[in-house]
Write an enzyme that holds these catalytic residues in place. Sequence first.
Site, mmCIF file in Angstrom:
data_model
loop_
_atom_site.group_PDB
_atom_site.id
_atom_site.type_symbol
_atom_site.label_atom_id
_atom_site.label_comp_id
_atom_site.label_asym_id
_atom_site.label_seq_id
_atom_site.Cartn_x
_atom_site.Cartn_y
_atom_site.Cartn_z
ATOM 1 N N ARG A 97 -28.129 -1.697 -42.988
ATOM 2 C CA ARG A 97 -26.819 -2.274 -43.299
ATOM 3 C C ARG A 97 -26.822 -3.576 -44.058
ATOM 4 O O ARG A 97 -25.781 -3.994 -44.564
ATOM 5 C CB ARG A 97 -26.010 -2.434 -42.010
ATOM 6 C CG ARG A 97 -25.543 -1.093 -41.465
ATOM 7 C CD ARG A 97 -25.028 -1.244 -40.062
ATOM 8 N NE ARG A 97 -26.120 -1.682 -39.187
ATOM 9 C CZ ARG A 97 -26.035 -1.712 -37.864
ATOM 10 N NH1 ARG A 97 -24.925 -1.354 -37.265
ATOM 11 N NH2 ARG A 97 -27.067 -2.108 -37.142
ATOM 12 N N TYR A 116 -33.131 5.115 -22.812
ATOM 13 C CA TYR A 116 -31.860 5.545 -23.427
ATOM 14 C C TYR A 116 -31.353 6.846 -22.810
ATOM 15 O O TYR A 116 -30.150 7.034 -22.615
ATOM 16 C CB TYR A 116 -32.029 5.731 -24.942
ATOM 17 C CG TYR A 116 -32.036 4.421 -25.706
ATOM 18 C CD1 TYR A 116 -30.847 3.753 -25.991
ATOM 19 C CD2 TYR A 116 -33.223 3.837 -26.116
ATOM 20 C CE1 TYR A 116 -30.851 2.551 -26.682
ATOM 21 C CE2 TYR A 116 -33.232 2.631 -26.805
ATOM 22 C CZ TYR A 116 -32.043 1.993 -27.086
ATOM 23 O OH TYR A 116 -32.038 0.800 -27.742
ATOM 24 N N ARG A 134 -36.692 -1.813 -39.969
ATOM 25 C CA ARG A 134 -35.283 -1.736 -40.418
ATOM 26 C C ARG A 134 -35.099 -2.270 -41.834
ATOM 27 O O ARG A 134 -34.092 -2.911 -42.128
ATOM 28 C CB ARG A 134 -34.356 -2.491 -39.465
ATOM 29 C CG ARG A 134 -34.192 -1.830 -38.112
ATOM 30 C CD ARG A 134 -33.136 -0.730 -38.155
ATOM 31 N NE ARG A 134 -33.007 -0.087 -36.865
ATOM 32 C CZ ARG A 134 -32.059 -0.395 -35.967
ATOM 33 N NH1 ARG A 134 -31.162 -1.303 -36.245
ATOM 34 N NH2 ARG A 134 -32.012 0.244 -34.826
ATOM 35 N N ARG A 192 -23.821 5.195 -46.662
ATOM 36 C CA ARG A 192 -23.419 5.397 -45.268
ATOM 37 C C ARG A 192 -21.926 5.748 -45.201
ATOM 38 O O ARG A 192 -21.516 6.630 -44.446
ATOM 39 C CB ARG A 192 -23.750 4.123 -44.496
ATOM 40 C CG ARG A 192 -23.202 3.971 -43.111
ATOM 41 C CD ARG A 192 -23.997 4.742 -42.092
ATOM 42 N NE ARG A 192 -23.506 4.431 -40.758
ATOM 43 C CZ ARG A 192 -22.324 4.848 -40.298
ATOM 44 N NH1 ARG A 192 -21.546 5.589 -41.047
ATOM 45 N NH2 ARG A 192 -21.943 4.531 -39.076
ATOM 46 N N ASP A 239 -34.103 8.116 -36.676
ATOM 47 C CA ASP A 239 -33.870 7.284 -35.493
ATOM 48 C C ASP A 239 -34.713 7.809 -34.337
ATOM 49 O O ASP A 239 -35.002 9.004 -34.272
ATOM 50 C CB ASP A 239 -32.385 7.283 -35.095
ATOM 51 C CG ASP A 239 -32.071 6.103 -34.184
ATOM 52 O OD1 ASP A 239 -31.827 5.005 -34.710
ATOM 53 O OD2 ASP A 239 -32.111 6.278 -32.959
HETATM 54 O O1 CP3 Z 1 -36.790 0.842 -39.870
HETATM 55 C C1 CP3 Z 1 -36.198 1.581 -40.689
HETATM 56 O O2 CP3 Z 1 -35.733 1.150 -41.762
HETATM 57 C C2 CP3 Z 1 -36.152 3.066 -40.408
HETATM 58 C C3 CP3 Z 1 -35.020 3.555 -39.702
HETATM 59 C C4 CP3 Z 1 -34.824 3.266 -38.229
HETATM 60 C C5 CP3 Z 1 -33.540 3.215 -37.641
HETATM 61 N N1 CP3 Z 1 -33.695 3.108 -36.284
HETATM 62 C C6 CP3 Z 1 -32.285 3.294 -38.384
HETATM 63 C C7 CP3 Z 1 -31.014 2.898 -37.734
HETATM 64 C C8 CP3 Z 1 -35.766 3.117 -37.205
HETATM 65 C C9 CP3 Z 1 -37.280 3.041 -37.281
HETATM 66 C C10 CP3 Z 1 -35.033 3.033 -35.978
HETATM 67 C C11 CP3 Z 1 -35.679 2.910 -34.665
HETATM 68 C C12 CP3 Z 1 -34.843 2.677 -33.487
HETATM 69 N N2 CP3 Z 1 -33.622 3.222 -33.181
HETATM 70 C C13 CP3 Z 1 -35.256 1.880 -32.388
HETATM 71 C C14 CP3 Z 1 -36.596 1.181 -32.252
HETATM 72 C C15 CP3 Z 1 -36.628 -0.082 -33.031
HETATM 73 C C16 CP3 Z 1 -35.711 -1.147 -32.508
HETATM 74 O O3 CP3 Z 1 -34.769 -1.497 -33.234
HETATM 75 O O4 CP3 Z 1 -35.939 -1.625 -31.385
HETATM 76 C C17 CP3 Z 1 -34.214 1.920 -31.447
HETATM 77 C C18 CP3 Z 1 -34.203 1.201 -30.106
HETATM 78 C C19 CP3 Z 1 -33.198 2.779 -31.949
HETATM 79 C C20 CP3 Z 1 -31.922 3.163 -31.299
HETATM 80 C C21 CP3 Z 1 -30.742 2.736 -32.076
HETATM 81 N N3 CP3 Z 1 -30.366 3.259 -33.288
HETATM 82 C C22 CP3 Z 1 -29.808 1.740 -31.722
HETATM 83 C C23 CP3 Z 1 -29.871 0.902 -30.459
HETATM 84 C C24 CP3 Z 1 -28.872 1.677 -32.753
HETATM 85 C C25 CP3 Z 1 -27.617 0.863 -32.805
HETATM 86 C C26 CP3 Z 1 -27.886 -0.585 -32.974
HETATM 87 C C27 CP3 Z 1 -27.407 -1.043 -34.300
HETATM 88 O O5 CP3 Z 1 -28.130 -1.844 -34.932
HETATM 89 O O6 CP3 Z 1 -26.286 -0.649 -34.677
HETATM 90 C C28 CP3 Z 1 -29.251 2.605 -33.742
HETATM 91 C C29 CP3 Z 1 -28.555 2.865 -35.005
HETATM 92 C C30 CP3 Z 1 -29.339 2.712 -36.266
HETATM 93 N N4 CP3 Z 1 -30.614 3.162 -36.452
HETATM 94 C C31 CP3 Z 1 -28.873 2.121 -37.473
HETATM 95 C C32 CP3 Z 1 -29.921 2.223 -38.395
HETATM 96 C C33 CP3 Z 1 -29.913 1.809 -39.831
HETATM 97 C C34 CP3 Z 1 -27.493 1.536 -37.701
HETATM 98 C C35 CP3 Z 1 -26.516 2.685 -37.788
HETATM 99 C C36 CP3 Z 1 -25.480 2.567 -38.874
HETATM 100 O O7 CP3 Z 1 -25.810 2.563 -40.067
HETATM 101 O O8 CP3 Z 1 -24.300 2.549 -38.487
#
Ligand code: CP3
Length: 354
Positions: free
Chosen positions: A39, A161, A35, A48, A85
């Site tokens: 944000r 999920y 990540r 975004r 994602d």
């Molecule tokens: O790592 C990176 O910089 C690359 C991008 C990336 C995202 N999600 C961007 C994202 C990666 C590799 C993921 C993987 C991901 N997504 C996982 C596995 C890693 C982990 O965190 O356990 C999982 C479980 C997800 C599912 C997911 N996507 C969730 C549960 C959420 C919401 C939680 C949150 O933090 O809001 C997301 C959204 C998400 N994926 C965001 C980002 C930057 C936030 C969305 C936004 O900008 O509003």
Amino acid sequence: MTQTLSKAADNPASPLLLRALKGEVTDRVPFWLMRQAGRYLPEYRALRAEAGSFLKLCYTPDMASEVTLQPMRRFGMDAAIIFSDILVVPHGLGRHLTFAEGEGPRLDPVRTVADILSLRVENIAAHVQPLCQALTQTRAALNPAQALIGFVGAPWTVACYMVDGRGGDFPRARQMAAEAPDVFAKLIEVITDASIISLKAQIAAGADAVQIFDSWAGLCQPVDIARFVIEPTQKITAAIKETYADTPVIGFPRHAAAHYHSYAAQTGIHALGIDQNADMAMAAKTLPASLCLQGNLDPEVLLAGGPRLRAEALRILETCHARPHVFNLGHGVIKETPPDHVAELAALIKGYQR
Ligand code: CP3
């Protein structure tokens, strides 16, 4: 002349990250952060807001590539991870997906055999096209010494999920795994096939290494770890090795330290992502010497910053000093993290010589 990645381990021109993933004890420890785009960066929040939705960012190659590069410009990590994602795969399989503001992901839940039979693996190749275009653009924009990482969610985590339709502790997925294991196994199989298609396409488009995120591996019952975590990951890794023998695969079975040995031995992964709840000293002492370890700074420590950040980062570097190591967090960057703390961590790691 371009060199093949098979030479990466003994080719000093090959990205440091790839050398470490392939088992080399590099003089400087390569690093990236899960990540690292997101944000906590004001430039991410701006783009975004302009995009209007998270999925629009993911599916617009120019935007996804720009967001991927943002942390690279600030902090010069050794690798970029493509912005996307893990839920892009279920979306491509035909499930409705939304990210409601402040609520996390919502999917229409998979509950029946008919739901599983309705999943469309044949749509995945087309669905990952924007992701692949973003990878190709990003690879062209990166410096040759920087690696580009592609990824998928592991079948177990993605199935969690898909069955529950949202994050949490996934009661319905765990119930399906326990009470209808053959139905659950069918879902795992479909996700495995889709993940292989996605990862192969990502590598063809420019990914130099790939990570399989099993964020919820720790929720799998120990008796089911072999069937639902290790075997699907092994299948994905074997399929990658068959077509792209030189592309390293990183496995990240979070909260599953009790299974590290069997996971590492049986999946065939090149590198193991260690989360912050696991004991890095124990992992470094007991796991095979050729296995690269990735991790494992607590994201809360990065959030807090200060002397503890420096002490913890140094402790991890010292713990892994004699083995292949990629510095990373134990999980993703927390959104309140001050970017200055990331800059300080980057300087510390880059200045550390072993
Ligand atoms: O790592 C990176 O910089 C690359 C991008 C990336 C995202 N999600 C961007 C994202 C990666 C590799 C993921 C993987 C991901 N997504 C996982 C596995 C890693 C982990 O965190 O356990 C999982 C479980 C997800 C599912 C997911 N996507 C969730 C549960 C959420 C919401 C939680 C949150 O933090 O809001 C997301 C959204 C998400 N994926 C965001 C980002 C930057 C936030 C969305 C936004 O900008 O509003």
